[in-house]
Every structure is written in C-alpha cells, then in structure tokens.
Design a protein around this motif. Structure first.
Motif, mmCIF file in Angstrom:
data_model
loop_
_atom_site.group_PDB
_atom_site.id
_atom_site.type_symbol
_atom_site.label_atom_id
_atom_site.label_comp_id
_atom_site.label_asym_id
_atom_site.label_seq_id
_atom_site.Cartn_x
_atom_site.Cartn_y
_atom_site.Cartn_z
ATOM 1 N N LEU A 3 15.265 -3.863 -17.903
ATOM 2 C CA LEU A 3 15.498 -4.484 -16.596
ATOM 3 C C LEU A 3 16.539 -3.721 -15.784
ATOM 4 N N MET A 4 17.553 -3.195 -16.464
ATOM 5 C CA MET A 4 18.547 -2.412 -15.751
ATOM 6 C C MET A 4 17.947 -1.095 -15.264
ATOM 7 N N THR A 5 17.097 -0.486 -16.061
ATOM 8 C CA THR A 5 16.417 0.741 -15.647
ATOM 9 C C THR A 5 15.537 0.482 -14.436
ATOM 10 N N LEU A 6 14.856 -0.647 -14.432
ATOM 11 C CA LEU A 6 14.007 -1.031 -13.304
ATOM 12 C C LEU A 6 14.836 -1.117 -12.018
ATOM 13 N N ALA A 7 16.006 -1.756 -12.109
ATOM 14 C CA ALA A 7 16.868 -1.910 -10.937
ATOM 15 C C ALA A 7 17.441 -0.570 -10.481
ATOM 16 N N LEU A 8 17.845 0.264 -11.429
ATOM 17 C CA LEU A 8 18.405 1.577 -11.078
ATOM 18 C C LEU A 8 17.356 2.476 -10.426
ATOM 19 N N PHE A 9 16.135 2.428 -10.921
ATOM 20 C CA PHE A 9 15.056 3.219 -10.319
ATOM 21 C C PHE A 9 14.773 2.744 -8.888
ATOM 22 N N SER A 10 14.867 1.437 -8.667
ATOM 23 C CA SER A 10 14.658 0.922 -7.314
ATOM 24 C C SER A 10 15.771 1.377 -6.380
ATOM 25 N N LEU A 11 17.026 1.338 -6.858
ATOM 26 C CA LEU A 11 18.140 1.823 -6.044
ATOM 27 C C LEU A 11 17.990 3.307 -5.718
ATOM 28 N N ALA A 12 17.451 4.057 -6.649
ATOM 29 C CA ALA A 12 17.261 5.489 -6.434
ATOM 30 C C ALA A 12 16.078 5.797 -5.525
ATOM 31 N N GLY A 13 15.173 4.813 -5.346
ATOM 32 C CA GLY A 13 14.016 5.028 -4.481
ATOM 33 C C GLY A 13 12.839 5.677 -5.168
ATOM 34 N N ILE A 14 12.676 5.408 -6.467
ATOM 35 C CA ILE A 14 11.568 5.988 -7.233
ATOM 36 C C ILE A 14 10.333 5.109 -7.083
ATOM 37 N N PRO A 15 9.178 5.677 -6.710
ATOM 38 C CA PRO A 15 7.956 4.863 -6.646
ATOM 39 C C PRO A 15 7.514 4.479 -8.045
ATOM 40 N N PRO A 16 6.826 3.340 -8.196
ATOM 41 C CA PRO A 16 6.298 2.456 -7.159
ATOM 42 C C PRO A 16 7.208 1.268 -6.866
ATOM 43 N N PHE A 17 8.477 1.361 -7.206
ATOM 44 C CA PHE A 17 9.365 0.212 -7.041
ATOM 45 C C PHE A 17 9.743 0.027 -5.576
ATOM 46 N N ALA A 18 10.259 -1.170 -5.252
ATOM 47 C CA ALA A 18 10.464 -1.558 -3.859
ATOM 48 C C ALA A 18 11.461 -0.655 -3.143
ATOM 49 N N GLY A 19 12.416 -0.082 -3.876
ATOM 50 C CA GLY A 19 13.412 0.772 -3.243
ATOM 51 C C GLY A 19 12.816 1.976 -2.540
ATOM 52 N N MET A 20 11.698 2.474 -3.041
ATOM 53 C CA MET A 20 11.047 3.613 -2.385
ATOM 54 C C MET A 20 10.525 3.220 -1.010
ATOM 55 N N PHE A 21 9.923 2.038 -0.903
ATOM 56 C CA PHE A 21 9.375 1.590 0.372
ATOM 57 C C PHE A 21 10.488 1.282 1.371
ATOM 58 N N SER A 22 11.594 0.713 0.898
ATOM 59 C CA SER A 22 12.696 0.409 1.811
ATOM 60 C C SER A 22 13.292 1.689 2.397
#
Length: 481
Positions: A373-392
């Motif tokens: 779960l922490m990896t998921l959040a860190l990848f989103s903060l980094a903007g890695i697809p397909p997580f939401a951080g990439m779209f933001s």
C-alpha cells in the motif's frame, strides 16, 4: 443585521456547530469507556460538512456585502479538504487514544476543526480582510497542533519556528495588502481588479503583489519561503504532519489561485513570470534536498514542497482549466500523501517512535500488505501510470501549456525532468522495503481497524480516481469548463 445571510454559509455554520458539539462532548466524557467512542463520534460528525459541500451550487453565493463569496469550484475544494480531514481523524485514533495523548483528544479535534473553518473562510473570501482573518484562524491553531506533544524537544522547536515564520509572513502579507489599499482605495477583490486596470501606480501595485505573494508563499512553503517546513514536519506528531502537508497547503494554494485570478487579473503578465521562477526553484531544490534525507518525515517535507510547485503550476494557465487541474491534483495528493503518513504513523507507534528510513529495511518480509500500500501511494506521488498521480500531473501540465507561452513550455519541461528525479527518491523507500537486507526487521503486526479503514479509502482513491474520469469531469464542470 440580516442573520438570514448565514444560510448562504451552510458549511461554515455546520463547522461552528461541530466545534460546540465536540467541546460539550469532551467536557462531559471523562471515563475510558466513553472516550472509546469519541473518535467514531467525531468522524461521523465530519460527514455533515462533507455533505454540505459535496453538491456545489451552479451560481456564486454572496453574503455580508460581498465579503463572503463562494462558488461551485470553492465548494468542490472544501469537499476535498473535508474528506482529507475525515481521513486524518480516522487514522489518528491509534495515536490520540494512547495513554500519553488521551488527555489532548478533545483539543486535537477542536483545533483541527478550527483550522478547517479558517480555510473555508479563506477560500470563500471576497475581501482581503475576510481572507486575512480566515488565514489567521487557520494558522494560529495549527501552531498549537504542531506543539501538541510539548514534552518532545523537536515538537517545541518545530512549533516555535512555525509560529515565528507564520507571524513574520502575516506581517509581510499585511504590508503588501496596505500597498494595494493605498493604490486602489478598496479591499474587495472585484473592485481591486477594476482599480488596477486604471491605476497609474504601477510600482506600488507590483510591490503589493510581491509582498502579498511572499506572505502566502510561506503558507504554501514554496521556495525560497520553505525554511520552516522540514523542522515543523519533523517536530509535529505524525498525524498532524500529514494534515499540515496536505490540507493546509492545498487550501492556501487554492486561495492563491482565487486571488490572483480575481484581484490581480490585470497584472497577469507580472505574476505569471514570478510564478514560473518560484515553481522551477520549488520543484528542483526540493527534489535535490529530498534525496539527501534519511529521516522519513523530513523526506516527506521536501516532497511536499516539490508537490506544492506542481500544484501552483496549474495557476499559470489563468483559466478554468487551471482551476480544474489544481483541484483534481489536490484530490489525488490528499489520498496519496495521507496513505503514506498512515503507514508512517502506524510504524512509528509499533517501533518505539522512530521515523528513520532505515527502520523500513526488509519491511516487506514481515509486513507485505503495508509495504504494497505504501508503494502504491509513492508511485502515485511520483506520477507513475496507471495510478491517479500520473493523470493529475498530466492535467496540470496541460493547463500550464494551454497559455501557449514559450516560458510555460520551458517550465513544463523542467517539471517533467523533475518528475524523473522524484521517481528516484521515492524509489529509495521502495528499495528499503523490498531490497535492503535487515537481520532484525520490524516484526509482523496487525494494524488497528481505523488505520485499515483509512488505508482502504486512500488506496481505493489512488486507483479509482485514475481509472474513472467522472471525478475530473465533475471538478471541471464546477470550474466552469
């Protein structure tokens, strides 16, 4: 006075009522059995302002002669920040119900609700005086929250730096507002914009803009106004750090957008170039310093400074697209950052209060679910697809490039390069959890129910907000796109 105008301020009125209810509940409940239900009780109450903000009005609503002005986009941002506050309340139960902190529980909830009320007033201000009162209402209780664990030296030091910096930045901001008043003769945002169009006092207006932006830059912790951030984040309780890094910062960023696009609209060619410089400095310097950190809360402090640069990047578009991109970025940032702080908080509670990055060496061996779960959040903060951080990040880059300026393209290019740098330092935590060897890793432990619920909400948001475009469409519609 026409008291019916308070009906146009339903979210603020509800928060005021919650303050009274929480105060009375704290006063009458003293036993451990009664306190057991205090956190769920307050968390359920927070659903009321969330519901009040979740259905934005189609038209702007004013009260008290235009000093209070709210809109659909402001209500959307209030809903996002209220959702973040609710998640903070949920994940705080393990920490605040502990033996050392139980006596501060009522004050903790009341201080946070007070800061949220101040942020509501900031975002709905139509007058510089209303804005400043809301800003102070949000800042003063925040200093108390940073110093809540007063027996820790780091907490006292962080609170002192936060309060002194907040006081200085407020003085600088008032100085800038006085220039604007001297030039325009009014403090209403719409009237200031009209006066600036016909003003002959260009240098006074520029000085007012610079001092105002400098004061608010301290609140958002943009470079070079960021020096208080790492010490305050490290000294504050981890739950408070999560709240400070997300809710407070995002409210100030949205307020900056509102005032620049309303009051300082005639000076757009001046503040856009000022923003370009500050954004490049914030993203680049914060990323460089984040790489050097070994204490996780200081690491997240520099990460939040970098994220603030990305948030403000949306402002450069000076359009409804920029407001929509900023709001969507804040939504993703809330769930991703609070997910990271939920893991940091529970590990801190289980590991004797340490937040050093070395404590996460081999963390995956004993706690694979929390690591994932922490990896998921860190990848989103980094903007890695397909997580939401990439779209933001994509929407923010699109909003900034929408101006068609070569300088905007250059800033977006620098931001893209820094996205790669940020991926490197976020992967340092992932490397510690999955690759680094540790003969004595943290033992396997079960998270409490509140932490599981908070992590579930954040993780669902990280995935769903990226997959489902309806959330961005709803925000864009509120922004007038």
């Amino acid at each position: 006075m026409d008291y019916s105008q308070f009906l146009n301020m339903i979210p603020e009125v509800i928060l005021m009522a919650l303050l009274v209810i929480v105060f009375v509940a704290d006063f009458v409940s003293s036993g451990q059995t009664e306190r057991k239900w205090f956190n769920p009780f307050v968390s359920v109450l927070m659903l009321l302002p969330l519901a009040a903000c979740f259905c934005p009005e189609a038209e702007s609503v004013t009260a008290f002669g235009g000093m209070y002005v709210t809109s659909a986009s402001a209500n959307v941002m209030k809903a996002i920040l209220t959702l973040g506050t609710l998640i903070v309340f949920i994940q705080s139960r393990l920490w605040i119900s502990g033996e050392k902190n139980r006596k501060y529980e009522g004050e903790f909830y009341m201080l946070i609700i007070s800061t949220l009320l101040g942020m509501y007033m900031m975002m709905s201000a139509g007058h510089f005086l209303t804005f400043f009162l809301g800003l102070e209402m949000a800042s003063v209780p925040m200093g108390c929250l940073v110093a809540l664990d007063k027996y820790r030296n780091n907490s006292a030091e962080g609170a002192a730096k936060f309060i002194l910096t907040a006081t200085f930045s407020s003085g600088v901001m008032l100085y800038g507002i006085s220039f604007i008043y001297g030039s325009c003769g009014t403090l209403y945002f719409d009237d200031v914009a009209m006066a600036l169009k016909n003003s002959d006092h260009l240098m006074m207006n520029i000085m007012g803009l610079v001092f105002f932006f400098s004061g608010l830059g301290f609140k958002i912790s943009l470079v070079p106004f960021h020096f208080w951030t790492a010490d305050a984040y490290q000294g504050a309780p981890t739950t408070v750090t999560g709240y400070l890094s997300v809710i407070s910062k995002c409210a100030a960023a949205f307020t900056l957008v509102t005032i620049l696009m309303k009051a300082f609209a005639p000076m757009v060619e001046y503040w856009q170039y000022m923003l370009y410089i500050v954004i490049v400095l914030s993203i680049t310097i914060a990323n460089i310093f984040a790489i050097r950190q070994s204490e996780l809360k200081r690491f997240m402090a520099f990460s939040s400074i970098s994220q603030a640069g990305y948030i403000v990047l949306a402002v450069c578009g000076d359009s409804a697209m920029g407001v929509a991109a900023l709001s969507f970025y804040v939504l993703i940032y809330v769930v991703a950052n609070l997910s990271v702080f939920a893991v940091i908080s529970v590990v801190e509670q289980k590991n004797g209060g340490t937040t050093d990055m070395s404590a996460y060496d081999g963390f995956y061996q004993t706690n694979p679910k929390l690591s994932f779960l922490m990896t998921l959040a860190l990848f989103s903060l980094a903007g890695i697809p397909p997580f939401a951080g990439m779209f933001s990040k994509f929407f923010v880059f699109m909003a900034a490039a929408h101006t068609g300026s070569y300088w905007a393209y250059f800033v977006v290019f620098i931001a893209l390069i820094n996205t790669v740098i940020s991926l490197y330092y976020y992967l340092l935590i992932v490397k510690a959890m999955y690759i680094n060897k540790n003969d004595n890793p943290l033992p396997t432990f079960q998270s409490d129910c509140n932490t599981k619920l908070a992590l579930a909400l954040c993780s669902i948001g990280i995935v769903a907000f990226g997959v489902c475009s309806c959330f961005y469409d709803w925000i864009a519609q509120a922004a007038g796109m």
